[in-house]
Structures are given as C-alpha cells and as structure tokens.
Design an enzyme around this catalytic site. Structure first.
Site, short mmCIF file in Angstrom:
data_model
loop_
_atom_site.label_atom_id
_atom_site.label_comp_id
_atom_site.label_asym_id
_atom_site.label_seq_id
_atom_site.Cartn_x
_atom_site.Cartn_y
_atom_site.Cartn_z
N GLU A 198 -35.92 66.76 -9.90
CA GLU A 198 -36.30 68.19 -9.88
C GLU A 198 -35.40 69.03 -8.94
O GLU A 198 -35.35 68.68 -7.71
CB GLU A 198 -37.56 68.52 -9.99
N ASP B 121 -35.75 68.05 -14.36
CA ASP B 121 -36.32 69.26 -14.31
C ASP B 121 -35.77 70.25 -13.60
O ASP B 121 -35.30 70.27 -12.29
CB ASP B 121 -37.73 68.99 -13.16
N HIS C 158 -37.51 70.01 -5.64
CA HIS C 158 -37.89 69.14 -4.87
C HIS C 158 -37.08 68.73 -3.92
O HIS C 158 -37.27 68.44 -2.68
CB HIS C 158 -38.65 67.91 -5.65
N MET D 288 -41.32 64.81 -24.30
CA MET D 288 -41.78 64.18 -23.08
C MET D 288 -43.16 64.50 -23.22
O MET D 288 -43.75 65.48 -23.12
CB MET D 288 -40.88 64.87 -21.93
N ASP E 163 -40.53 77.12 -7.74
CA ASP E 163 -40.42 76.97 -9.24
C ASP E 163 -39.96 78.26 -9.81
O ASP E 163 -40.36 78.71 -11.00
CB ASP E 163 -41.75 76.71 -9.91
N ASP F 262 -43.21 75.20 -2.57
CA ASP F 262 -42.76 74.99 -3.85
C ASP F 262 -42.75 76.10 -4.93
O ASP F 262 -43.77 76.79 -5.11
CB ASP F 262 -43.77 74.19 -4.62
N ASP G 212 -53.07 69.55 -20.42
CA ASP G 212 -52.53 71.00 -20.76
C ASP G 212 -53.10 71.23 -22.34
O ASP G 212 -53.32 72.44 -22.83
CB ASP G 212 -51.04 71.06 -20.99
N LYS H 295 -41.11 64.10 -4.98
CA LYS H 295 -41.41 65.64 -4.49
C LYS H 295 -41.81 65.21 -2.95
O LYS H 295 -42.54 64.31 -2.66
CB LYS H 295 -42.66 66.49 -5.13
N ASP I 263 -38.90 73.17 -15.57
CA ASP I 263 -40.22 73.07 -14.91
C ASP I 263 -40.25 74.41 -13.75
O ASP I 263 -40.18 74.11 -12.69
CB ASP I 263 -40.17 71.81 -14.31
N GLU J 98 -40.76 61.02 -10.78
CA GLU J 98 -40.30 62.45 -10.34
C GLU J 98 -40.74 62.53 -8.83
O GLU J 98 -41.86 62.35 -8.40
CB GLU J 98 -41.02 63.36 -11.04
N HIS K 51 -49.04 67.84 -20.05
CA HIS K 51 -49.85 66.82 -19.30
C HIS K 51 -51.05 66.62 -20.19
O HIS K 51 -51.43 67.75 -21.27
CB HIS K 51 -50.46 67.35 -18.27
C1 GCO Z 1 -44.82 70.25 -9.53
C2 GCO Z 1 -44.12 69.15 -10.54
C3 GCO Z 1 -44.78 69.23 -11.59
C4 GCO Z 1 -44.32 68.06 -12.53
C5 GCO Z 1 -45.16 68.09 -13.75
C6 GCO Z 1 -44.92 66.77 -14.76
O1 GCO Z 1 -44.09 70.60 -8.35
O2 GCO Z 1 -45.77 70.62 -9.61
O3 GCO Z 1 -42.76 69.43 -10.58
O4 GCO Z 1 -44.42 70.56 -12.43
O5 GCO Z 1 -43.06 67.95 -13.10
O6 GCO Z 1 -46.51 67.56 -13.29
O7 GCO Z 1 -45.16 65.78 -14.58
MN MN Z 2 -41.49 68.99 -11.94
MN MN Z 3 -42.12 71.06 -9.16
#
Ligand code: GCO
Ligand code: MN
Ligand code: MN
Length: 386
Positions: A216, A244, A219, A87, A256, A254, A56, A182, A286, A180, A53
């Site tokens: 993702e 992702d 998600h 990306m 991850d 979430d 970041d 979610k 991700d 993306e 991002h």
């Molecule tokens: C989340 C998202 C993020 C995005 C990222 C890239 O659940 O926080 O998956 O990780 O993928 O902001 O756009």
């Molecule tokens: Mn993501």
């Molecule tokens: Mn995510």
C-alpha cells in the site's frame, strides 16, 4: 479518454467509499450506506469491482439466517450492476477481542478464534467469487516490547498462515494470499512493517507459491520509503498479487488520501511501472474521502482516484514515446560491448582477466550524466507543457 471502464480493473473496498468520516477526534459526518447502496454507487462512478472484510458485509453477531439474507441481497446487487468481487479479507482488528492482535495474540483462545473467523470469511469470499485473499495484520503488534516476544509473534503468524493455506487447498478455493505490511497505526509498532519484511517471511512458509503481497502506497510512505521500489521488488519476485493505491504525506499518521492527491511524481512512476510490466491484477483504491465531503463529494473522490490513474497511464505512454526522453535513456544506458567478456556467470578465466584489466577510472568518473535534463523533461510532461 479518462473514463474508467471495467477493463481497467479499478476496485474499491466497501470500507472506502463507505467511510463515514469517523476519526479519533470526531464522530461520523456521513450517513452509512448499505453494502447494496455502495455497490450501486461504485457502478455509477465506473468501478469494476468491490472488496470487503467479512464484517463490512455481515455484522459480527449476525445469525446464519441473517447472513444468508444479506449475501443474497448483495449478490443481486452484483448481478444488477455487473460489479465483481476480486478480493476479500477478514476484519481482525475492530472487535475488542483483537485488542492485542489476532494470529499473534498472547492468548491461544484469541488465536484460535482468529483462525475460525478467517476460515468463515474465506468461505464468504469464495461464495462471492473472490480469488485474492488479503491479510492485513492491523493489530499484530505491540505498544511495549515487554508484552510479547517478537520471535514468538513470527512463529505464531507462520503457524496461522500455514494452517490457512492448507484450508485453502482442502476447500479447493484457489485463493492467492496477499500479505499487507504497515509500520504502525493502530498499534505503536506492527510486526513485518514493510513489504520487504513480508517478502522475507513468505519464503519461510510451507506454501510460499500461494502467498504474495498487497503493498500500500500510504504504508511505505508512512515509513518514509519509496513505494515503487517495494512494488518492483515484489513484482520481480513474482509476488505482486494485489495493490492498495492511495496517497499520504510522508511520515504522517495514516491519511488514506485520494490516489495522487499528494505525490504526483511518485504516483506517476508507480503507474508507469505497473503499466510497463503489464501488471494485470486489481487496481484497488484503499482510500477515503476527506472528512469534509458529503456523498456527492465521495463520488468525486472515487472518480478522482480512477481519473488520476488513467491520466498518469497516458503520461507514461507519452514518456515511452517521447523522442527526446528516449534518446537520453539510450545515451544513459549505452553499452559498447567492451565489458561483455567480464560479465555474466562467474568463470575463473573471466575473474583473472577482469583482475588484470586496466580501467580509465578518471575518465569514467567524468562521464556526463544528463539526469537533470531528463528529470526536468518528466516534470514538464507532468505539468502538461510537453
Ligand atoms: C489500513 C489498511 C486496511 C487494509 C484492509 C484490507 O491502513 O487500515 O490499509 O485498509 O487494507 O483492512 O485488509
Ligand atoms: Mn490497505
Ligand atoms: Mn492503509
């Protein structure tokens, strides 16, 4: 055999291996590494690329001189390691200004600021070589439907993406945009909650050919859906621009998790799908390490994501070469050609002939389908006893 190499196109976001373990209940547990340190960490574990991002890399309040210095140091780290930037994306969720969304905010000033921030972030990504631009609308949603009209939100999102597609063309950046989805978190409800919803929306844009999806795992699993099916639909529509990878217990917050950490069978069918169809984009993880991890364990996490992918890729190869499995698939998909006269494009004669045909419905309903046998072979393959 399971050592990651650049040709595998494994990528990580700066925010993934750089995650410091902060959660809603606790403070960071790991030291924050700089972007340059993270690039070196990724090179050490064998990744191909790094994504980011805007913030970041460049803090939101950096001066132009600070920005240029940071970018120069980052570029040097990329050159020193061979790590590439496939990306880039915009942080449209962290700062308080985005507490009611960015492109869909009720405040026109916030919407305009989000456009400005995204154009600048697109400039940054392009400068570092990114070709895919991700849009994750983390705060594009509501807690209460009293606060925003969802049709207005859809129109605002369309206007923003149409604007940014034109900016992409005007600058000659050649980005492919990847949306993306979610379903929730951090908002109570997020608009366009699934990959399927995004695909429907893309068809309404001015430049649908420029826009695809970034599905993702976590998600779709949060929503209790079959991720591979979403990916397959995107692929079939020519819209799988990015992916992702991570993992997650179904219907939870979430998480991850490391790729393959929870649902090995689903991960297997996903990898098999991507490899069988020849998806050639980034395999982006991700995900982040458990909050209990120290930096050595973060490396184990990153390596684990990539190794599991490669192990499942090998399992997919075995599946495709397994004689017993392939014989069952041939049996299941057998076609004696007797229906050829009725299938394919409609004609009036075909329809009339099909209406007049007599089917042996009882026999058709009794045909054996060895699906238990087939699935058990998959399970045994995955458990390593085949
Ligand atoms: C989340 C998202 C993020 C995005 C990222 C890239 O659940 O926080 O998956 O990780 O993928 O902001 O756009
Ligand atoms: Mn993501
Ligand atoms: Mn995510």
């Amino acid at each position: 055999m399971y050592t990651p190499k650049p040709e595998h196109k494994f990528t990580f976001g700066l925010w993934t291996v750089g995650n410091v373990g902060r959660d809603p209940f606790g403070a960071p547990v790991r030291e924050g590494l700089s972007p340059v340190q993270l690039v070196h960490l990724l090179a050490e574990v064998g990744a191909y690329g790094v994504n980011f991002h805007d913030n970041d890399l460049v803090p939101i309040d950096a001066t132009p001189a600070e920005r240029d210095k940071i970018v120069a140091e980052f570029k040097k780290a990329l050159d020193d390691t061979g790590i590439v930037v496939p990306m880039a994306t915009t942080n449209l969720f962290y700062d308080p200004v985005f507490r009611d969304g960015a492109f869909t905010s009720n405040d026109p000033k916030v919407r305009a600021y989000a456009l400005q921030k995204t154009m600048r972030a697109m400039d940054l990504g392009a400068e570092l070589g990114a070709k895919v631009y991700v849009f994750w609308g983390g705060r594009e949603g509501v807690e209460s439907d009293a606060t925003k009209n969802p049709v207005d939100a859809i129109k605002r999102m369309r206007e923003a993406l149409n604007f940014l597609c034109e900016y992409n063309l005007a600058q000659g950046y050649g980005y492919k945009f990847a949306l993306e989805a979610k379903p929730n978190e951090p908002r109570s409800d997020i608009y366009f909650p699934t990959t399927g919803a995004m695909l429907g929306f893309i068809a309404t844009l001015d430049h649908p050919e420029m826009v695809g999806v970034n599905p993702e795992v976590a998600h779709e699993h949060m929503a209790g859906l079959n991720f591979m099916h979403a990916v397959a639909q995107a692929w079939e529509a020519g819209k799988l621009f990015h992916i992702d990878l991570n993992d997650q217990k179904f219907n939870r917050y979430d998480q991850d998790f490391r790729f393959g950490a929870e649902n090995i069978k689903a991960a297997f069918f996903l990898v098999k799908f991507l490899e069988d169809v020849g998806y050639d984009g980034s395999r982006h993880f991700d995900a982040h390490a458990y909050r209990t991890s120290d930096i050595e364990d973060v490396k184990a996490f990153a390596l684990g994501c990539m190794r599991t992918y490669l192990i499942l890729k090998e399992k997919a190869r075995q599946f495709n070469e397994d004689e017993e499995i392939q014989a069952l698939l041939a049996e299941i998909n057998a076609d004696d050609g007797s229906m050829d006269a009725f299938t394919g494009p409609y004609t009036a004669d075909k329809a009339a002939a099909l209406k007049a045909y007599t089917f042996d419905r009882t026999a058709m309903g009794k045909r054996g389908l060895p699906y238990e046998k087939l699935d058990q072979l998959v399970v045994e393959l995955l458990l390593g006893v085949r």
